[in-house]
Design a protein around this motif. Structure first.
Motif, mmCIF file in Angstrom:
data_model
loop_
_atom_site.group_PDB
_atom_site.id
_atom_site.type_symbol
_atom_site.label_atom_id
_atom_site.label_comp_id
_atom_site.label_asym_id
_atom_site.label_seq_id
_atom_site.Cartn_x
_atom_site.Cartn_y
_atom_site.Cartn_z
ATOM 1 N N ALA A 1 0.825 -1.207 0.000
ATOM 2 C CA ALA A 1 0.000 0.000 0.000
ATOM 3 C C ALA A 1 0.861 1.259 0.000
ATOM 4 O O ALA A 1 0.492 2.268 -0.614
ATOM 5 C CB ALA A 1 -0.941 -0.008 1.204
ATOM 6 N N SER A 2 2.007 1.212 0.658
ATOM 7 C CA SER A 2 2.887 2.387 0.681
ATOM 8 C C SER A 2 3.476 2.671 -0.695
ATOM 9 O O SER A 2 3.724 3.827 -1.041
ATOM 10 C CB SER A 2 4.014 2.203 1.710
ATOM 11 N N TRP A 3 3.681 1.643 -1.501
ATOM 12 C CA TRP A 3 4.227 1.847 -2.853
ATOM 13 C C TRP A 3 3.189 2.481 -3.758
ATOM 14 O O TRP A 3 3.521 3.274 -4.623
ATOM 15 C CB TRP A 3 4.689 0.532 -3.464
ATOM 16 N N VAL A 4 1.929 2.122 -3.551
ATOM 17 C CA VAL A 4 0.841 2.677 -4.357
ATOM 18 C C VAL A 4 0.509 4.081 -3.886
ATOM 19 O O VAL A 4 0.269 4.975 -4.690
ATOM 20 C CB VAL A 4 -0.409 1.773 -4.287
ATOM 21 N N LEU B 1 7.703 1.996 1.780
ATOM 22 C CA LEU B 1 8.320 1.121 2.774
ATOM 23 C C LEU B 1 9.180 0.082 2.075
ATOM 24 O O LEU B 1 8.820 -0.411 1.008
ATOM 25 C CB LEU B 1 7.244 0.425 3.611
ATOM 26 N N PRO B 2 10.313 -0.272 2.662
ATOM 27 C CA PRO B 2 11.177 -1.283 2.042
ATOM 28 C C PRO B 2 10.592 -2.680 2.205
ATOM 29 O O PRO B 2 9.717 -2.916 3.042
ATOM 30 C CB PRO B 2 12.487 -1.145 2.826
ATOM 31 N N ILE B 3 11.103 -3.581 1.416
ATOM 32 C CA ILE B 3 10.736 -4.994 1.514
ATOM 33 C C ILE B 3 12.038 -5.792 1.486
ATOM 34 O O ILE B 3 12.977 -5.422 0.792
ATOM 35 C CB ILE B 3 9.782 -5.418 0.386
ATOM 36 N N SER B 4 12.088 -6.848 2.243
ATOM 37 C CA SER B 4 13.303 -7.673 2.271
ATOM 38 C C SER B 4 13.183 -8.811 1.270
ATOM 39 O O SER B 4 12.081 -9.179 0.837
ATOM 40 C CB SER B 4 13.514 -8.236 3.676
ATOM 41 N N ALA B 5 14.308 -9.388 0.938
ATOM 42 C CA ALA B 5 14.322 -10.551 0.055
ATOM 43 C C ALA B 5 13.556 -11.708 0.686
ATOM 44 O O ALA B 5 12.821 -12.427 0.000
ATOM 45 C CB ALA B 5 15.771 -10.948 -0.244
ATOM 46 N N ASP B 6 13.680 -11.875 1.997
ATOM 47 C CA ASP B 6 12.943 -12.940 2.684
ATOM 48 C C ASP B 6 11.440 -12.736 2.581
ATOM 49 O O ASP B 6 10.685 -13.689 2.385
ATOM 50 C CB ASP B 6 13.347 -13.014 4.162
ATOM 51 N N ASP B 7 10.994 -11.485 2.709
ATOM 52 C CA ASP B 7 9.573 -11.198 2.578
ATOM 53 C C ASP B 7 9.074 -11.486 1.163
ATOM 54 O O ASP B 7 7.969 -11.984 0.977
ATOM 55 C CB ASP B 7 9.261 -9.753 2.957
ATOM 56 N N LEU B 8 9.895 -11.172 0.169
ATOM 57 C CA LEU B 8 9.500 -11.479 -1.213
ATOM 58 C C LEU B 8 9.335 -12.980 -1.421
ATOM 59 O O LEU B 8 8.432 -13.416 -2.134
ATOM 60 C CB LEU B 8 10.517 -10.929 -2.209
ATOM 61 N N MET B 9 10.185 -13.759 -0.779
ATOM 62 C CA MET B 9 10.061 -15.212 -0.891
ATOM 63 C C MET B 9 8.764 -15.694 -0.242
ATOM 64 O O MET B 9 8.159 -16.657 -0.708
ATOM 65 C CB MET B 9 11.271 -15.911 -0.278
ATOM 66 N N LYS B 10 8.314 -15.012 0.809
ATOM 67 C CA LYS B 10 7.029 -15.357 1.425
ATOM 68 C C LYS B 10 5.884 -15.104 0.445
ATOM 69 O O LYS B 10 4.917 -15.844 0.400
ATOM 70 C CB LYS B 10 6.779 -14.524 2.686
#
Length: 133
Positions: A56-59, A65-74
């Motif tokens: 939502a922050s990107w839109v 807000l940043p996102i981690s590589a681990d979160d992307l894998m989720k």
């Protein structure tokens, strides 16, 4: 400044440039184009994974807000992402790290008014297809 200038400016600041940036851009485009429901479907996928506030922050019109590589894998899991990576000959760790850097800026630039507008997303993706970085 046009949409293409905004997107490429954001990407240029996030990646070092050259072939690696071009591959990452192609990966982001592939991700958006193959996502059921398009950009809104991608945002929904983040929400289902418990990362709706980041998406939502990107839109939205505020800070991304940043996102981690681990979160992307989720969000994407190994299978979905690995299928795309094999097309580009990229290693998973490298690609996920690059996606974590690039995806917030791309989504932000594709939603300049703080909302998902399908025509704007389609226009932005069409411009990116012809971009040579």
């Amino acid at each position: 400044m046009g949409l293409l200038d905004q997107i490429t400016g954001a990407l240029g600041g996030q990646m070092g440039g050259g072939a690696g940036q071009n591959q990452m851009l192609q990966l982001v485009m592939q991700l958006l184009q193959n996502q059921p429901g398009g950009l809104q479907g991608l945002i929904d996928q983040f929400t289902r994974a418990g990362l709706g506030s980041q998406a939502a922050s990107w839109v939205g019109t505020g800070q991304n807000l940043p996102i981690s590589a681990d979160d992307l894998m989720k969000v994407f899991g190994g299978g979905q992402l690995q299928d795309m990576l094999s097309k580009f000959g990229m290693q998973q760790s490298e690609a996920v790290s690059g996606l974590a850097q690039m995806l917030p800026g791309v989504v932000d630039r594709l939603t300049p008014n703080g909302s998902v507008q399908d025509d704007m997303v389609a226009q932005g993706l069409d411009l990116l297809k012809n971009l040579k970085i």
